[in-house]
Design an enzyme around this catalytic site. Structure first.
Site, PDB file in Angstrom:
ATOM      1  N   GLU A  37      -7.833   1.055  -3.663  1.00 35.80           N
ATOM      2  CA  GLU A  37      -7.431   1.216  -2.260  1.00 35.80           C
ATOM      3  C   GLU A  37      -8.553   0.889  -1.262  1.00 35.80           C
ATOM      4  O   GLU A  37      -8.337   0.177  -0.282  1.00 35.80           O
ATOM      5  CB  GLU A  37      -6.960   2.668  -2.075  1.00 35.80           C
ATOM      6  CG  GLU A  37      -6.579   3.017  -0.660  1.00 35.80           C
ATOM      7  CD  GLU A  37      -6.080   4.449  -0.541  1.00 35.80           C
ATOM      8  OE1 GLU A  37      -5.877   5.130  -1.573  1.00 35.80           O
ATOM      9  OE2 GLU A  37      -5.891   4.887   0.603  1.00 35.80           O
ATOM     10  N   ILE A  57       4.920   3.853   2.738  1.00 35.16           N
ATOM     11  CA  ILE A  57       4.652   2.623   1.981  1.00 35.16           C
ATOM     12  C   ILE A  57       4.543   1.491   2.997  1.00 35.16           C
ATOM     13  O   ILE A  57       5.460   1.289   3.798  1.00 35.16           O
ATOM     14  CB  ILE A  57       5.798   2.323   0.988  1.00 35.16           C
ATOM     15  CG1 ILE A  57       5.977   3.513   0.028  1.00 35.16           C
ATOM     16  CG2 ILE A  57       5.530   1.032   0.229  1.00 35.16           C
ATOM     17  CD1 ILE A  57       7.164   3.350  -0.912  1.00 35.16           C
ATOM     18  N   THR A  61      -2.539  10.263   5.665  1.00 40.87           N
ATOM     19  CA  THR A  61      -2.109  11.639   5.432  1.00 40.87           C
ATOM     20  C   THR A  61      -3.347  12.530   5.548  1.00 40.87           C
ATOM     21  O   THR A  61      -3.351  13.552   6.231  1.00 40.87           O
ATOM     22  CB  THR A  61      -1.477  11.759   4.036  1.00 40.87           C
ATOM     23  OG1 THR A  61      -0.534  10.706   3.864  1.00 40.87           O
ATOM     24  CG2 THR A  61      -0.806  13.106   3.850  1.00 40.87           C
ATOM     25  N   ASP A  90       0.869  -1.179   0.000  1.00 43.64           N
ATOM     26  CA  ASP A  90       0.000   0.000   0.000  1.00 43.64           C
ATOM     27  C   ASP A  90       0.905   1.228   0.000  1.00 43.64           C
ATOM     28  O   ASP A  90       1.519   1.551   1.010  1.00 43.64           O
ATOM     29  CB  ASP A  90      -0.897  -0.050   1.247  1.00 43.64           C
ATOM     30  CG  ASP A  90      -1.714   1.217   1.452  1.00 43.64           C
ATOM     31  OD1 ASP A  90      -1.775   2.062   0.524  1.00 43.64           O
ATOM     32  OD2 ASP A  90      -2.293   1.369   2.550  1.00 43.64           O
ATOM     33  N   ALA A  91       1.006   1.855  -1.167  1.00 44.33           N
ATOM     34  CA  ALA A  91       1.849   3.048  -1.273  1.00 44.33           C
ATOM     35  C   ALA A  91       0.963   4.275  -1.096  1.00 44.33           C
ATOM     36  O   ALA A  91       0.228   4.671  -1.998  1.00 44.33           O
ATOM     37  CB  ALA A  91       2.555   3.066  -2.630  1.00 44.33           C
ATOM     38  N   GLY A  92       1.001   4.863   0.102  1.00 44.22           N
ATOM     39  CA  GLY A  92       0.147   6.008   0.423  1.00 44.22           C
ATOM     40  C   GLY A  92       0.873   7.323   0.195  1.00 44.22           C
ATOM     41  O   GLY A  92       1.988   7.356  -0.338  1.00 44.22           O
ATOM     42  N   THR A 141       2.235   9.255   2.353  1.00 47.96           N
ATOM     43  CA  THR A 141       3.387   9.475   3.237  1.00 47.96           C
ATOM     44  C   THR A 141       4.247   8.229   3.418  1.00 47.96           C
ATOM     45  O   THR A 141       5.460   8.304   3.391  1.00 47.96           O
ATOM     46  CB  THR A 141       2.906   9.947   4.642  1.00 47.96           C
ATOM     47  OG1 THR A 141       2.043  11.068   4.491  1.00 47.96           O
ATOM     48  CG2 THR A 141       4.074  10.317   5.537  1.00 47.96           C
ATOM     49  N   SER A 178      -1.614   5.085   9.980  1.00 48.03           N
ATOM     50  CA  SER A 178      -0.341   5.181  10.699  1.00 48.03           C
ATOM     51  C   SER A 178      -0.313   6.332  11.702  1.00 48.03           C
ATOM     52  O   SER A 178       0.578   6.390  12.557  1.00 48.03           O
ATOM     53  CB  SER A 178       0.818   5.347   9.712  1.00 48.03           C
ATOM     54  OG  SER A 178       0.796   4.347   8.722  1.00 48.03           O
TER      55      SER A 178
END
Ligand code: ATP
Ligand code: MG
Length: 267
Positions: free
Chosen positions: A70, A12, A99, A6-8, A10, A225
Site C-alpha cells: 500500500e 474501495i 479510516t 485500493d481496497a481500504g 472503509t 477520502s
C-alpha cells in the site's frame, strides 16, 4: 485497459486507464463482491490491487492480479498526481487521512513511514454517529459546516484568564474541553459535528507537523477520502499546518493515490 484498486478499511477506490484517459470510481467496502464481479467480467485487462483489504478482494477474483504494498502504491500515485498538477517536488510528507491516519516522508525517491494516529476518517464518522445518530458522511460534513466550536472547545485564552498566555490564546487547549455538563442538552448537532471535525483536523495536522521535523521537507501533502467535499476539515488542517510553519497541499483526486499507483505500476 489497466486497472488499479485500493481496497481500504472503509472504501474501495478504483482507477483505470482506457484509451489514454484515467477514470476514477469508489465504492463502500460492503460492495466488494460487486467490484469483484466487475473485475471478473473485464477482458484484456491488467489488474493490480493494494490496500489492507486487497487479500479479501483477491479471494473473490477469478483472474490473475498483481499485488502491491500500500505505501509504495500511494507514493507512486502521489508522484503521478503531483506531476498532473504541474509540480515536480522530490521531497515531501504524505499524510493519508483514511479510516486511520498514516504519515510518510518521501525523499531521495524512497518513502519511509514516520508514524500516524488512530484519529482519522473512521473517528470522524464514528464519534459523529455516537453524538448525533447520523450515519451519512456527506450529511455529517454538510451539517458540520454550519456549526461553531466556540462553546465546546477550550482555548488557551480561556485558561490564561486575565494574563498573557505563553502561546497563542487562539490555539485549542482542549478539544471538547469546555465545561459542558451544564450546557450539554443545549448543544446543536451542527456544533457537535463541527467540533468532531476540529478534533480530527487538529490531531492529524499536529502529528504531521511534528513528523515533518524528521523529513527534509516541510510540504505536507494531505490525501484520503476524509477530505472529499469536506471544506471544513481542509480549512482546519490548512490553517493549523500553516500556523505551525509547514506548507499544506491538497492533491486533486488525492483519495485515489493508492489506486493510481497500483495502476501505474502496470505500465
Ligand atoms: P485505510 O486507508 O485506513 O485502510 P480507507 O482507504 O478505506 O482506509 P479512505 O477511503 O481514504 O480510507 O477514507 C475513508 C474515510 O473517508 C471515511 O472514514 C470517511 O470519514 C470518509 N468518507 C468519504 N466519503 C465517504 C463515503 N461515501 N462513505 C463513507 N466514508 C466516507
Ligand atoms: Mg486507504
Amino acid at each position: 485497459m489497466i486497472v488499479g484498486i485500493d481496497a481500504g478499511g472503509t472504501l474501495i477506490k478504483v482507477a483505470y486507464a482506457e484509451a489514454g484517459e484515467i477514470h476514477f470510481a469508489k465504492y463502500p467496502i460492503a460492495e466488494m463482491e460487486q467490484v469483484a464481479d466487475w473485475i471478473n467480467g473485464l477482458d484484456q485487462a491488467a489488474i493490480c490491487v493494494t490496500g489492507g483489504k486487497s487479500g479479501v478482494l483477491r479471494s473473490f477474483l477469478t483472474k490473475e492480479t498483481a499485488e502491491m504494498v500500500e505505501f509504495e502504491a500511494t507514493h507512486l500515485g502521489v508522484q503521478y498526481l503531483l506531476e498532473k498538477m504541474g509540480r515536480s517536488d522530490d521531497a515531501y510528507l504524505v499524510t493519508n487521512v483514511g479510516t486511520g491516519t498514516s504519515i510518510h516522508c518521501i525523499q531521495n525517491n524512497t518513502q519511509e513511514r514516520l508514524g500516524g494516529t488512530g484519529i482519522g476518517g473512521g473517528t470522524l464518522i464514528g464519534l459523529s454517529h455516537l453524538l448525533t445518530g447520523l450515519t451519512d458522511f456527506d450529511e455529517i460534513v454538510r451539517l458540520a459546516s454550519n456549526g461553531s466550536r466556540e462553546r465546546i472547545d477550550l482555548k488557551v485564552k480561556h485558561i490564561y484568564e486575565g494574563k498573557e498566555p505563553p502561546i497563542s490564546g487562539e490555539l485549542t487547549a482542549s478539544n471538547f474541553g469546555q465545561d459542558l455538563f451544564s450546557i450539554s442538552s443545549e448543544l446543536s448537532v451542527e456544533e457537535l459535528l463541527a467540533t468532531v471535525i476540529g478534533l480530527v483536523g487538529e490531531t492529524v495536522s499536529t502529528v504531521s507537523v511534528q513528523a515533518a521535523r524528521q523529513c527534509s521537507s516541510s510540504t505536507i501533502i494531505y490525501i484520503g477520502s476524509s477530505f472529499i467535499e469536506n471544506a471544513l476539515l481542509k480549512q482546519v488542517v490548512e490553517s493549523y499546518t500553516i500556523l505551525r510553519g509547514s506548507i499544506p497541499l491538497f492533491l486533486e483526486n488525492g483519495e485515489f493515490s493508492g489506486a493510481v499507483g497500483a495502476m501505474k505500476s502496470l505500465e
